[in-house]
Design a protein around this motif. Structure first.
Motif, PDB file in Angstrom:
ATOM      1  N   MET A  58      44.286 -28.527  15.429  1.00 58.61           N
ATOM      2  CA  MET A  58      45.572 -28.575  15.048  1.00 58.61           C
ATOM      3  C   MET A  58      46.492 -28.529  16.927  1.00 58.61           C
ATOM      4  O   MET A  58      47.267 -29.145  15.984  1.00 58.61           O
ATOM      5  N   SER A  64      50.521 -34.940  15.799  1.00 55.63           N
ATOM      6  CA  SER A  64      50.862 -33.216  14.588  1.00 55.63           C
ATOM      7  C   SER A  64      52.517 -32.928  14.538  1.00 55.63           C
ATOM      8  O   SER A  64      53.154 -33.580  15.607  1.00 55.63           O
ATOM      9  N   ARG A  70      53.715 -26.304  11.317  1.00 55.83           N
ATOM     10  CA  ARG A  70      52.857 -25.694  11.401  1.00 55.83           C
ATOM     11  C   ARG A  70      52.614 -24.943  11.146  1.00 55.83           C
ATOM     12  O   ARG A  70      51.592 -24.444  10.678  1.00 55.83           O
TER      13      ARG A  70
END
Length: 201
Positions: A58, A64, A70
Motif C-alpha cells: 500500500m 496511492s 490511508r
C-alpha cells in the motif's frame, strides 16, 4: 512452537492487521514480547508477515492516496481530531485506539493536504504516565518518546536507524544513583531498548 492455525482469509486491511505491522517492526528488538502479543491477538507469524507485506504494498502503490486517507481507511474514524501547531506548521492530530496497548493511542499529525508529518504511539489522554526515575524504569514498551524526553531532560534527538524508529540521547541514574549517558531507541514511538555507554553523565 506455535500451532498451525488456519490461514486468515484475505480481505480488507483491518486495525488488527495494522497492529501486526507495528509488532513486525518491534520484533527486531523484542521478539519474545512480540510473540506474546501476537498470541494474544490469536494470529500466526505468517499472518504478521503477510500484514506487513500488504502494508508495504500500500505504501509503495502507484497513485496511492494520501497517508492521512490511508490511515482513515484502515483504522476508521479517529477517536479525536485536534488542531495542533508546531512552530509555523499548522496540522491536525488524529488519534486512534490500539487494543494491544489500551493506555496508548496511535497519533498521526497530518497537514491540510493529507501529508503526514509524524506517526507514532503516544499516551492516551487521561491515562496515567509511567513513573520514570532511573535506568531500571526504562524497560521495553514502558514509555513513549515524549515521556522519556520529559523524565530525563534535557534529552537530545538521535537519528533513527530505520523508518519508524527514533532515538534519544539522555542521562539517567542507575540503581546506585550514578548518572549514566545512554541512548534509548524507539519503534513507532514506543521504547524498545536502552544502550548505556558506561560513562558517568
Amino acid at each position: 512452537m506455535d500451532p498451525m492455525p488456519a490461514k486468515r482469509p484475505a480481505g480488507p486491511f483491518t486495525p488488527l492487521d495494522f497492529q501486526l505491522v507495528l509488532l513486525r517492526r518491534m520484533a527486531d528488538h523484542n521478539p519474545d514480547l512480540v510473540d506474546d502479543a501476537r498470541r494474544e491477538l490469536g494470529v500466526s507469524l505468517a499472518d504478521m508477515r503477510e500484514a506487513n507485506r500488504r502494508w508495504q504494498a500500500m505504501l509503495h502503490a502507484p497513485r496511492s492516496r494520501s497517508a492521512a486517507h490511508r490511515y482513515r481507511s484502515v483504522l476508521g474514524t479517529p477517536e479525536s481530531v485536534t488542531p495542533r501547531r508546531i512552530g509555523d506548521l499548522a496540522c491536525e492530530a488524529l488519534l486512534w485506539p490500539v487494543p494491544l496497548w489500551p493506555d496508548l493511542r496511535f497519533e498521526v499529525l497530518a497537514l491540510a493536504n493529507g501529508v503526514v508529518w509524524n506517526e507514532w504511539l503516544v499516551r492516551a489522554p487521561g491515562a496515567a504516565a509511567p513513573v520514570l526515575r532511573t535506568l531500571d524504569d526504562l524497560t521495553p514498551w514502558s514509555c513513549t518518546v515524549d515521556e522519556a524526553a520529559r523524565a530525563f531532560a534535557p534529552a537530545r534527538p538521535l537519528e533513527g536507524t530505520a523508518p519508524t524508529r527514533w532515538g534519544l540521547a539522555l542521562t539517567a541514574p542507575d540503581a546506585s544513583g550514578v548518572r549514566r549517558e545512554c541512548a534509548a531507541e524507539f519503534t513507532w514511538g514506543l521504547l524498545q531498548r536502552v544502550a548505556v555507554s558506561g560513562r558517568p553523565g
